[in-house]
Design a protein around this motif. Structure first.
Motif, PDB file in Angstrom:
ATOM      1  N   ILE A 180      45.120  44.225  42.173  1.00  0.00           N
ATOM      2  CA  ILE A 180      42.957  44.665  41.956  1.00  0.00           C
ATOM      3  C   ILE A 180      42.673  42.648  40.761  1.00  0.00           C
ATOM      4  CG2 ILE A 180      42.562  45.356  39.076  1.00  0.00           C
ATOM      5  CD1 ILE A 180      43.267  47.284  41.953  1.00  0.00           C
ATOM      6  N   ARG A 181      41.653  42.659  41.032  1.00  0.00           N
ATOM      7  CA  ARG A 181      41.222  41.358  40.607  1.00  0.00           C
ATOM      8  C   ARG A 181      41.489  41.217  39.169  1.00  0.00           C
ATOM      9  NH1 ARG A 181      34.925  40.080  41.420  1.00  0.00           N
ATOM     10  NH2 ARG A 181      35.101  42.456  39.935  1.00  0.00           N
ATOM     11  N   VAL A 182      41.828  40.120  37.903  1.00  0.00           N
ATOM     12  CA  VAL A 182      41.841  40.216  36.872  1.00  0.00           C
ATOM     13  C   VAL A 182      40.472  40.686  36.377  1.00  0.00           C
ATOM     14  CG1 VAL A 182      41.130  37.364  36.591  1.00  0.00           C
ATOM     15  CG2 VAL A 182      42.687  38.818  34.914  1.00  0.00           C
ATOM     16  N   GLU A 183      40.076  40.428  36.504  1.00  0.00           N
ATOM     17  CA  GLU A 183      38.135  39.989  36.243  1.00  0.00           C
ATOM     18  C   GLU A 183      37.789  42.312  36.220  1.00  0.00           C
ATOM     19  OE1 GLU A 183      38.862  38.461  38.844  1.00  0.00           O
ATOM     20  OE2 GLU A 183      36.774  36.735  39.626  1.00  0.00           O
ATOM     21  N   ASP A 184      39.511  42.787  37.014  1.00  0.00           N
ATOM     22  CA  ASP A 184      38.394  44.587  36.770  1.00  0.00           C
ATOM     23  C   ASP A 184      40.075  45.046  36.262  1.00  0.00           C
ATOM     24  OD1 ASP A 184      36.732  44.859  38.086  1.00  0.00           O
ATOM     25  OD2 ASP A 184      37.481  44.513  39.865  1.00  0.00           O
ATOM     26  N   THR A 185      40.479  44.027  34.682  1.00  0.00           N
ATOM     27  CA  THR A 185      41.586  44.028  34.176  1.00  0.00           C
ATOM     28  C   THR A 185      41.476  44.038  32.829  1.00  0.00           C
ATOM     29  OG1 THR A 185      43.174  42.738  33.984  1.00  0.00           O
ATOM     30  CG2 THR A 185      43.535  44.053  36.180  1.00  0.00           C
ATOM     31  N   SER A 186      41.879  44.492  31.571  1.00  0.00           N
ATOM     32  CA  SER A 186      42.126  44.334  30.431  1.00  0.00           C
ATOM     33  C   SER A 186      42.514  42.683  30.291  1.00  0.00           C
ATOM     34  CB  SER A 186      42.637  45.051  29.907  1.00  0.00           C
ATOM     35  OG  SER A 186      44.598  45.107  29.647  1.00  0.00           O
ATOM     36  N   PRO A 195      52.591  36.642  28.329  1.00  0.00           N
ATOM     37  CA  PRO A 195      51.535  37.210  29.504  1.00  0.00           C
ATOM     38  C   PRO A 195      51.651  38.428  28.957  1.00  0.00           C
ATOM     39  CG  PRO A 195      53.204  35.947  30.819  1.00  0.00           C
ATOM     40  CD  PRO A 195      53.398  35.463  29.135  1.00  0.00           C
ATOM     41  N   SER A 196      50.535  39.657  29.301  1.00  0.00           N
ATOM     42  CA  SER A 196      50.498  40.836  29.211  1.00  0.00           C
ATOM     43  C   SER A 196      51.582  41.549  29.331  1.00  0.00           C
ATOM     44  CB  SER A 196      49.279  41.778  29.848  1.00  0.00           C
ATOM     45  OG  SER A 196      48.053  41.070  29.329  1.00  0.00           O
ATOM     46  N   THR A 197      52.292  42.834  28.506  1.00  0.00           N
ATOM     47  CA  THR A 197      53.157  43.378  28.785  1.00  0.00           C
ATOM     48  C   THR A 197      53.176  44.945  29.542  1.00  0.00           C
ATOM     49  OG1 THR A 197      54.030  44.420  26.683  1.00  0.00           O
ATOM     50  CG2 THR A 197      55.156  42.302  27.465  1.00  0.00           C
ATOM     51  N   LYS A 198      51.845  44.972  28.891  1.00  0.00           N
ATOM     52  CA  LYS A 198      50.935  46.319  30.103  1.00  0.00           C
ATOM     53  C   LYS A 198      49.254  45.858  30.112  1.00  0.00           C
ATOM     54  CE  LYS A 198      52.967  50.224  27.522  1.00  0.00           C
ATOM     55  NZ  LYS A 198      53.818  50.878  26.428  1.00  0.00           N
ATOM     56  N   VAL A 199      48.945  46.421  30.952  1.00  0.00           N
ATOM     57  CA  VAL A 199      47.569  46.245  31.532  1.00  0.00           C
ATOM     58  C   VAL A 199      46.867  47.126  31.982  1.00  0.00           C
ATOM     59  CG1 VAL A 199      48.011  45.570  33.570  1.00  0.00           C
ATOM     60  CG2 VAL A 199      46.255  44.727  33.094  1.00  0.00           C
ATOM     61  N   MET A 257      43.573  36.611  45.728  1.00  0.00           N
ATOM     62  CA  MET A 257      42.468  36.594  43.898  1.00  0.00           C
ATOM     63  C   MET A 257      44.230  36.924  43.251  1.00  0.00           C
ATOM     64  SD  MET A 257      39.142  37.089  43.924  1.00  0.00           S
ATOM     65  CE  MET A 257      38.953  38.072  45.732  1.00  0.00           C
ATOM     66  N   ASP A 258      44.009  36.432  41.878  1.00  0.00           N
ATOM     67  CA  ASP A 258      44.586  36.740  41.413  1.00  0.00           C
ATOM     68  C   ASP A 258      44.317  37.479  40.573  1.00  0.00           C
ATOM     69  OD1 ASP A 258      44.499  33.158  41.627  1.00  0.00           O
ATOM     70  OD2 ASP A 258      43.609  32.612  39.682  1.00  0.00           O
ATOM     71  N   GLY A 259      45.525  38.300  39.901  1.00  0.00           N
ATOM     72  CA  GLY A 259      45.386  39.211  39.712  1.00  0.00           C
ATOM     73  C   GLY A 259      46.461  40.075  39.892  1.00  0.00           C
ATOM     74  N   PRO A 304      40.615  53.887  32.407  1.00  0.00           N
ATOM     75  CA  PRO A 304      41.360  53.039  32.770  1.00  0.00           C
ATOM     76  C   PRO A 304      42.581  53.786  33.228  1.00  0.00           C
ATOM     77  CG  PRO A 304      40.782  51.944  30.058  1.00  0.00           C
ATOM     78  CD  PRO A 304      40.395  53.094  30.542  1.00  0.00           C
ATOM     79  N   VAL A 305      43.329  53.631  33.937  1.00  0.00           N
ATOM     80  CA  VAL A 305      44.785  53.353  34.111  1.00  0.00           C
ATOM     81  C   VAL A 305      45.347  52.550  33.779  1.00  0.00           C
ATOM     82  CG1 VAL A 305      46.666  53.228  35.762  1.00  0.00           C
ATOM     83  CG2 VAL A 305      45.004  54.808  36.200  1.00  0.00           C
ATOM     84  N   THR A 306      46.665  52.701  32.871  1.00  0.00           N
ATOM     85  CA  THR A 306      47.834  51.707  32.098  1.00  0.00           C
ATOM     86  C   THR A 306      48.575  51.757  32.929  1.00  0.00           C
ATOM     87  OG1 THR A 306      46.438  52.084  30.211  1.00  0.00           O
ATOM     88  CG2 THR A 306      48.615  50.966  29.844  1.00  0.00           C
TER      89      THR A 306
END
Ligand code: AMP
Ligand code: MG
Length: 424
Positions: free
Chosen positions: A116-122, A135-139, A57-59, A75-77
């Motif tokens: 973790i799929r990108v869909e399941d992240t911020s 690109p995010s530095t935190k997710v 997956m992309d993630g 969420p977990v950061t």
């Protein structure tokens, strides 16, 4: 062999003919040339495929333990420490509390066990373009993953040392794909049979000759050559031999000089008539002339001519094609190393009565599928010279020996001439 001009069954003729055929030798070909042919070597893998664990997956590549209890509400950061795309690697490791952005097919970084799929992240809330540019530095992760989720382990498809394709495998597109992923650009397969095709008859004209009184064009050469090609062989076309000893003998020798595996002649083999074809075949080879209990296609010759099997097909264009399907096709398949010799068939409900002489009848039919059931009706005029009845047909309904009437509504077996594309 001596001449035995007797009436035998289709099954007896086929059994006798097939005794004279065995698989041909292997040859090495480029893999795309191997399509529809039989593998003549065992293909083992010298590597794992995929060669490395990678993302499905992309993630984000993570440690599953870091996501314990994660949900949309809680969420977990994680800190994003690197980015890895398909075709690239990263030196970075996933340490506790960190993650690496990952694309489908990219190798799973050291330290990570899960994606973790990108869909399941911020990240999912961010426009795709923006994600790529900055690109995010935190997710934030919204999903508590099990270890191994969305990871394709090394060797998931094929293990190093595994026998992937045993000899005898019929090569389809998927086998060619596997050969390519193993890096095999060439492969050993059974070679194609070379099949001589000789039309005989004083009445025959070449395709481009104008039609004159009493003459017809030689169509059998072409329908036979097309069937040879269709069933995986190489046609060796010898044109027309006149009904004379000299011409027939010369054309037979010309064909044998071309190292053929099977010799097909057309016409001149009906029992009863005087035919120079039979005399020449008897003089040159060890032949049997049969009447086969079938319709169309009663006359059939078989024998060996200087060691080469020869099948003498009847002259009538439909008889010739029907006999080809029953006898030549299976003989070719055996030479090609194939083991499924029966023509693909369906059980169909007849839409009209069919009568038969008690010989095995092959009735040209149109098969249709309606409400999950096959139905068959005849193409009309069944004369063995009416080649357009084969044009209309997509199947041959088989009326077994000894049956003189099959009524509308009863079931028959239908050999499919085209399968399955022609059945709607
Ligand atoms: P024969 O088996 O020689 O008695 O031929 C039977 C019928 O098939 C005759 O009407 C022939 O004219 C016809 N025929 C023979 N050879 C061919 C051919 N190569 N192409 C088309 N029709 C043929
Ligand atoms: Mg003839």
């Amino acid at each position: 062999m001596t001449e035995v001009a007797k009436m035998i069954s289709v099954d007896e003729a086929l059994e006798y003919i097939l005794k004279h055929f065995k698989p041909l030798e292997p040859e090495e070909v480029e893999i795309l040339e191997a399509l529809d042919r039989v593998l003549a070597e065992d293909v083992c893998s010298d590597m794992d495929i995929p060669p490395f664990a990678n993302s499905a997956m992309d993630g984000y590549a993570v440690r599953a333990a870091d996501t314990t209890g994660a949900s949309r509400e809680h969420p977990v950061t994680l800190r994003v420490v690197a980015d890895v795309a398909a075709g690239h690697t990263t030196e970075a490791r996933v340490e506790p509390g960190t993650t690496i952005r990952i694309m489908t097919g990219a190798p799973l970084p050291e330290g990570a066990d899960t994606v973790i799929r990108v869909e399941d992240t911020s990240d999912w809330a961010r426009p795709r373009r923006e994600r790529g540019r900055e690109p995010s530095t935190k997710v934030e992760v919204y999903h508590a993953a099990e270890p191994g989720e969305n990871v394709r382990p090394a060797g998931e498809d094929i293990r190093r040392g595994e026998l992937v394709l045993p000899r005898g495998t019929l090569i389809r597109a998927q086998e060619i794909g596997v050969l390519a992923s193993l890096g095999k650009s060439t492969v050993y397969v059974i070679r194609r049979p070379r099949v001589a095709i000789l039309a005989t008859g004083d009445e025959l004209l070449a395709i481009d000759e104008p039609v004159t009184p009493g003459k017809i064009r030689n169509s059998n050469e072409y329908s036979n050559a097309a069937l040879v090609q269709r069933y995986g062989g190489i046609p060796v076309r010898l044109g027309i031999a006149r009904d004379s000893v000299e011409d027939l003998t010369a054309k037979i020798n010309e064909g044998l000089a071309q190292k053929v595996d099977l010799f097909l002649t057309s016409a001149g083999v009906s029992v009863g008539d005087y035919d120079v074809v039979k005399d020449v075949l008897n003089a040159e080879g060890e032949m049997r002339f049969w009447q086969v209990r079938m319709k169309p296609g009663k006359p059939l010759a078989f024998g060996l001519i200087r060691g080469v099997p020869l099948i003498g097909l009847p002259g009538n264009p439909v008889s010739s094609m029907v006999s080809f399907e029953q006898f030549v096709r299976p003989a070719m398949l055996v030479m090609e190393g194939k083991t499924r010799l029966a023509k693909p068939a369906v059980e169909a409900i007849l839409e009209e009565d069919m009568t038969s002489s008690g010989r095995r009848h092959f009735v040209r039919v149109i098969v249709e599928k309606r409400d999950g059931q096959y139905y068959a009706r005849t193409t009309g005029e069944q004369g063995s010279g009416v080649l357009t009845s084969m044009v209309k047909a997509n199947g041959l309904a088989v009326i077994p020996e000894g049956v003189e009437l099959v009524k509308a509504g009863e079931r028959v077996t239908v050999q499919m001439l085209d399968w399955p594309e022609s059945v709607e």
